[in-house]
Design an enzyme around this catalytic site. Structure first.
Site, PDB file in Angstrom:
ATOM      1  N   LYS A 155       1.938   2.359  -5.026  1.00  0.00           N
ATOM      2  CA  LYS A 155       2.638   1.963  -6.235  1.00  0.00           C
ATOM      3  C   LYS A 155       1.726   2.227  -7.678  1.00  0.00           C
ATOM      4  O   LYS A 155       2.331   2.735  -8.785  1.00  0.00           O
ATOM      5  CB  LYS A 155       2.991   0.635  -6.230  1.00  0.00           C
ATOM      6  CG  LYS A 155       3.944   0.304  -5.099  1.00  0.00           C
ATOM      7  CD  LYS A 155       4.201  -1.204  -4.958  1.00  0.00           C
ATOM      8  CE  LYS A 155       3.184  -2.134  -4.589  1.00  0.00           C
ATOM      9  NZ  LYS A 155       2.873  -2.057  -3.142  1.00  0.00           N
TER      10      LYS A 155
ATOM     11  N   GLN B  68       2.379  -5.847  -3.318  1.00  0.00           N
ATOM     12  CA  GLN B  68       2.826  -5.897  -1.965  1.00  0.00           C
ATOM     13  C   GLN B  68       3.994  -5.263  -1.736  1.00  0.00           C
ATOM     14  O   GLN B  68       4.321  -4.311  -2.483  1.00  0.00           O
ATOM     15  CB  GLN B  68       2.745  -7.180  -1.367  1.00  0.00           C
ATOM     16  CG  GLN B  68       1.278  -7.958  -1.282  1.00  0.00           C
ATOM     17  CD  GLN B  68       1.193  -8.541  -2.516  1.00  0.00           C
ATOM     18  OE1 GLN B  68       1.682  -9.226  -3.322  1.00  0.00           O
ATOM     19  NE2 GLN B  68      -0.140  -8.215  -3.240  1.00  0.00           N
TER      20      GLN B  68
ATOM     21  N   LEU C 138       3.212  12.426   0.958  1.00  0.00           N
ATOM     22  CA  LEU C 138       3.973  13.478   1.730  1.00  0.00           C
ATOM     23  C   LEU C 138       2.819  14.484   2.054  1.00  0.00           C
ATOM     24  O   LEU C 138       3.007  14.890   3.307  1.00  0.00           O
ATOM     25  CB  LEU C 138       5.021  14.215   0.887  1.00  0.00           C
ATOM     26  CG  LEU C 138       6.030  15.048   1.504  1.00  0.00           C
ATOM     27  CD1 LEU C 138       6.849  14.489   2.772  1.00  0.00           C
ATOM     28  CD2 LEU C 138       7.026  15.837   0.965  1.00  0.00           C
TER      29      LEU C 138
ATOM     30  N   GLY D 299      -4.099  -4.080  -4.792  1.00  0.00           N
ATOM     31  CA  GLY D 299      -5.300  -3.355  -5.028  1.00  0.00           C
ATOM     32  C   GLY D 299      -4.497  -2.051  -5.324  1.00  0.00           C
ATOM     33  O   GLY D 299      -4.243  -1.294  -4.444  1.00  0.00           O
ATOM     34  N   HIS D 300      -4.109  -1.821  -6.552  1.00  0.00           N
ATOM     35  CA  HIS D 300      -3.583  -0.585  -7.086  1.00  0.00           C
ATOM     36  C   HIS D 300      -4.490   0.536  -7.483  1.00  0.00           C
ATOM     37  O   HIS D 300      -5.130   0.295  -8.408  1.00  0.00           O
ATOM     38  CB  HIS D 300      -2.513  -1.005  -8.185  1.00  0.00           C
ATOM     39  CG  HIS D 300      -1.309  -1.886  -7.624  1.00  0.00           C
ATOM     40  ND1 HIS D 300      -0.367  -2.572  -8.515  1.00  0.00           N
ATOM     41  CD2 HIS D 300      -0.936  -2.071  -6.400  1.00  0.00           C
ATOM     42  CE1 HIS D 300       0.246  -3.105  -7.688  1.00  0.00           C
ATOM     43  NE2 HIS D 300       0.202  -3.157  -6.325  1.00  0.00           N
TER      44      HIS D 300
ATOM     45  N   ASP E 104       0.835  -1.297  -0.067  1.00  0.00           N
ATOM     46  CA  ASP E 104       0.006   0.016   0.042  1.00  0.00           C
ATOM     47  C   ASP E 104       0.854   1.327  -0.147  1.00  0.00           C
ATOM     48  O   ASP E 104       0.443   2.463   0.615  1.00  0.00           O
ATOM     49  CB  ASP E 104      -1.172   0.088   1.114  1.00  0.00           C
ATOM     50  CG  ASP E 104      -1.665  -1.354   1.296  1.00  0.00           C
ATOM     51  OD1 ASP E 104      -2.370  -1.820   0.183  1.00  0.00           O
ATOM     52  OD2 ASP E 104      -1.987  -1.751   2.343  1.00  0.00           O
ATOM     53  N   GLU E 105       1.926   1.443  -0.528  1.00  0.00           N
ATOM     54  CA  GLU E 105       2.955   2.439  -0.639  1.00  0.00           C
ATOM     55  C   GLU E 105       2.366   3.365  -1.654  1.00  0.00           C
ATOM     56  O   GLU E 105       3.099   4.316  -1.902  1.00  0.00           O
ATOM     57  CB  GLU E 105       4.398   2.054  -1.036  1.00  0.00           C
ATOM     58  CG  GLU E 105       4.917   1.204   0.103  1.00  0.00           C
ATOM     59  CD  GLU E 105       4.794  -0.382  -0.327  1.00  0.00           C
ATOM     60  OE1 GLU E 105       3.872  -0.683  -1.368  1.00  0.00           O
ATOM     61  OE2 GLU E 105       5.341  -1.177   0.232  1.00  0.00           O
TER      62      GLU E 105
ATOM     63  N   ARG F  25       3.328 -29.109  -6.101  1.00  0.00           N
ATOM     64  CA  ARG F  25       3.438 -29.653  -7.412  1.00  0.00           C
ATOM     65  C   ARG F  25       1.970 -30.091  -7.938  1.00  0.00           C
ATOM     66  O   ARG F  25       2.052 -31.235  -8.493  1.00  0.00           O
ATOM     67  CB  ARG F  25       4.743 -30.620  -7.603  1.00  0.00           C
ATOM     68  CG  ARG F  25       5.745 -29.779  -7.781  1.00  0.00           C
ATOM     69  CD  ARG F  25       6.970 -30.302  -7.145  1.00  0.00           C
ATOM     70  NE  ARG F  25       6.605 -30.718  -5.988  1.00  0.00           N
ATOM     71  CZ  ARG F  25       7.653 -31.415  -5.077  1.00  0.00           C
ATOM     72  NH1 ARG F  25       8.643 -32.067  -5.796  1.00  0.00           N
ATOM     73  NH2 ARG F  25       7.308 -31.565  -3.773  1.00  0.00           N
TER      74      ARG F  25
HETATM   75  P1  IMP Z   1      -2.415 -12.708   1.554  1.00  0.00           P
HETATM   76  O1  IMP Z   1      -1.340 -12.216   0.663  1.00  0.00           O
HETATM   77  O2  IMP Z   1      -3.649 -12.539   1.247  1.00  0.00           O
HETATM   78  O3  IMP Z   1      -1.944 -14.173   2.117  1.00  0.00           O
HETATM   79  O4  IMP Z   1      -2.063 -11.966   2.778  1.00  0.00           O
HETATM   80  C1  IMP Z   1      -0.819 -12.352   3.814  1.00  0.00           C
HETATM   81  C2  IMP Z   1      -0.765 -10.835   4.417  1.00  0.00           C
HETATM   82  O5  IMP Z   1       0.034  -9.822   3.284  1.00  0.00           O
HETATM   83  C3  IMP Z   1      -1.547 -10.213   5.112  1.00  0.00           C
HETATM   84  O6  IMP Z   1      -1.067  -9.427   6.155  1.00  0.00           O
HETATM   85  C4  IMP Z   1      -2.297  -9.143   4.013  1.00  0.00           C
HETATM   86  O7  IMP Z   1      -2.878  -7.969   4.800  1.00  0.00           O
HETATM   87  C5  IMP Z   1      -1.032  -8.695   3.361  1.00  0.00           C
HETATM   88  N1  IMP Z   1      -1.205  -8.057   1.855  1.00  0.00           N
HETATM   89  C6  IMP Z   1      -1.392  -8.840   0.980  1.00  0.00           C
HETATM   90  N2  IMP Z   1      -1.658  -8.227  -0.191  1.00  0.00           N
HETATM   91  C7  IMP Z   1      -1.590  -6.941   0.184  1.00  0.00           C
HETATM   92  C8  IMP Z   1      -1.408  -5.488  -0.477  1.00  0.00           C
HETATM   93  O8  IMP Z   1      -1.509  -5.708  -1.664  1.00  0.00           O
HETATM   94  N3  IMP Z   1      -1.270  -4.552   0.214  1.00  0.00           N
HETATM   95  C9  IMP Z   1      -1.028  -4.551   1.656  1.00  0.00           C
HETATM   96  N4  IMP Z   1      -1.110  -5.809   2.333  1.00  0.00           N
HETATM   97  C10 IMP Z   1      -1.317  -6.963   1.735  1.00  0.00           C
END
Ligand code: IMP
Length: 429
Positions: A16, A225, A333, A40-41, A13-14, A144
């Site tokens: 991107k 991520q 910022l 979720g971009h 969630d930076e 696999r």
């Molecule tokens: P998963 O990827 O759904 O298995 O979730 C594993 C961890 O990654 C959890 O803490 C989610 O909240 C986090 N996570 C997965 N995708 C995102 C993302 O796109 N943004 C922020 N956190 C994420």
């Protein structure tokens, strides 16, 4: 630079989506190489807001080729929904601007179901996943017994492999969770028919991207991520199931690591995290709440409120060092305007021991206390700033101070959700 990797240097969630969308204007190919619809971009274009989960952020620019590489876990139902949603809004999506790897693993309904049942089973020890089936699908890949996109295109093969997978999953769902099994024929029919709808997009994406690079095309790799959620480098076990940084490119896009010419990390000017797991600079008080409110920090995929806190220079330096990063883009910022003072995590402390560098050898970051330094904040609204000189002195001082701490240049600043709300400081494509 012909190829550029852009990745998240915190816990996801930076921001991107917006930066990649902007850089995509100068790229020919935009390539996803890991993750799935857990991402979720968010991209804002004028009055329109788009949230992309699986399709690369270049789709909003006509003429770009958007590639979903073999390392992505594709949920075809979500993908087709995303394609229809974009088409309904007038965005062209077809086999020329969206290409899917035949080798990408498929997320089925049973993966989503097992993800959610698994979290319920773990109770307080849950990971806090997005529930999108990511872990179970990558787990099957490693065991696999997963199916790939190419398996969906061959009805007979799909019936055999999916039938075998479902028999095992159904036994597990019934025996371990005491829940109703999945309906085998319904699932088989659903996914076999989906295969034919995907066909126009499917190819050998690795060969496509390597040929494009050889021909001098500009290739942008879009990480999902963040590094602190990386399965190998992140805060295990509170991580996702893929390699989120440029470390995922060679295996997830079948593209040589030596041809990734430039690497850029993205970090917020503060820090957030969704789901469970350690977050040393989290602020549980009024300031954390103020950041959530000012930054509208709610998950783009799940809508969950994000945990909020201060910029963690230790974690960002670790993330950027692991990936030989050329520069950092600092986003949001503008959200920090109005804070009397700002804190930054500069070290961690545990039982009297101080860690100036990220302590990757510890079993967990849980229990670490941050050492925070305080810097003066600024009150001016900076959403209209477009050059370095437009920024108030204290905002410039904050950025320069962070730059020293992370030891790489901050090459672009973002001061709002719109495409043009950026301040370039050396990054172009
Ligand atoms: P998963 O990827 O759904 O298995 O979730 C594993 C961890 O990654 C959890 O803490 C989610 O909240 C986090 N996570 C997965 N995708 C995102 C993302 O796109 N943004 C922020 N956190 C994420």
């Amino acid at each position: 630079m012909p190829s550029l990797s852009v990745y998240g240097a915190q816990w996801g969630d930076e921001g991107k989506g917006k930066i990649i969308d902007r850089l995509a204007a100068g790229a020919d190919y935009v390539v996803r190489y890991q993750g799935g619809a857990n991402a979720g971009h968010t991209v804002v274009v004028g009055e329109e807001k788009y949230v992309l989960h699986l399709i690369p952020s270049g789709i909003l620019h006509p003429g770009k080729v958007n590639v979903v590489g073999n390392g992505v876990a594709i949920d075809p139902l979500k993908l087709l929904d995303e394609v229809s949603g974009l088409r309904e809004r007038g965005v062209a999506v077809d086999g020329t601007n969206l290409r899917l790897s035949a080798g990408a693993h498929v997320i089925f309904s049973h993966h989503r179901r097992i993800d959610q049942l698994g979290e319920r089973w773990l109770g307080d020890g849950k990971i806090g996943t997005t529930g999108r089936g990511i872990g179970p699908a990558y787990g099957d890949k490693a065991r696999r017994c997963g199916l790939r996109v190419s398996d969906l295109l061959d009805a007979e093969r799909c019936r055999d492999r999916l039938g075998a997978a479902l028999a095992e999953k159904n036994a597990f769902i019934q025996a371990v969770h005491g829940e109703e099994p999945m309906e085998l024929e319904t699932e088989l029919d659903r996914y076999i028919s989906i295969g034919s709808r995907l066909e126009e997009f499917v190819c050998d994406t690795g060969a496509l991207v390597r040929a494009a690079y050889r021909a001098g095309k500009q290739v942008l790799f879009e990480g999902a991520q963040g590094v602190m959620l990386d399965i190998d480098l992140g805060t295990y076990p509170y991580v996702t199931s893929s390699n989120t940084g440029p470390n995922g490119i060679p295996s997830g896009a079948a593209f040589p690591v030596g041809q990734v010419d430039q690497v850029v990390g993205i970090a917020k000017a503060y820090c957030t995290r969704v789901g469970e797991g350690p977050f040393p600079t989290e602020d549980h008080g009024a300031e954390g709440e103020a950041i959530r409110k000012a930054g509208n920090e709610f998950g783009a995929t799940t809508g969950r409120p994000r945990r909020c806190g201060w910029f963690d220079a230790v974690a960002v330096r670790y993330a950027t060092e692991c990936h030989g990063t050329n520069g950092l883009v600092l986003t949001n910022l503008d959200v920090l305007s109005g804070f009397e003072s700002l804190k930054v995590g500069v070290a961690y402390e545990l039982d009297g021991q101080v860690f100036d560098e990220y302590p990757a050898h510890l079993p967990s970051l849980e229990g670490l206390r941050p050492q925070l330094e305080t810097l003066p904040g600024w009150h001016e609204n900076i959403e209209q700033a477009r050059t370095w000189d437009d920024l108030p002195e204290r905002a410039r001082a904050y950025v320069e101070w962070l730059e020293e701490r992370i030891r790489i240049p901050i090459v672009m600043l973002s001061v709002g959700p719109e495409r043009d709300q950026v301040i370039p400081r050396g990054l172009s494509l």
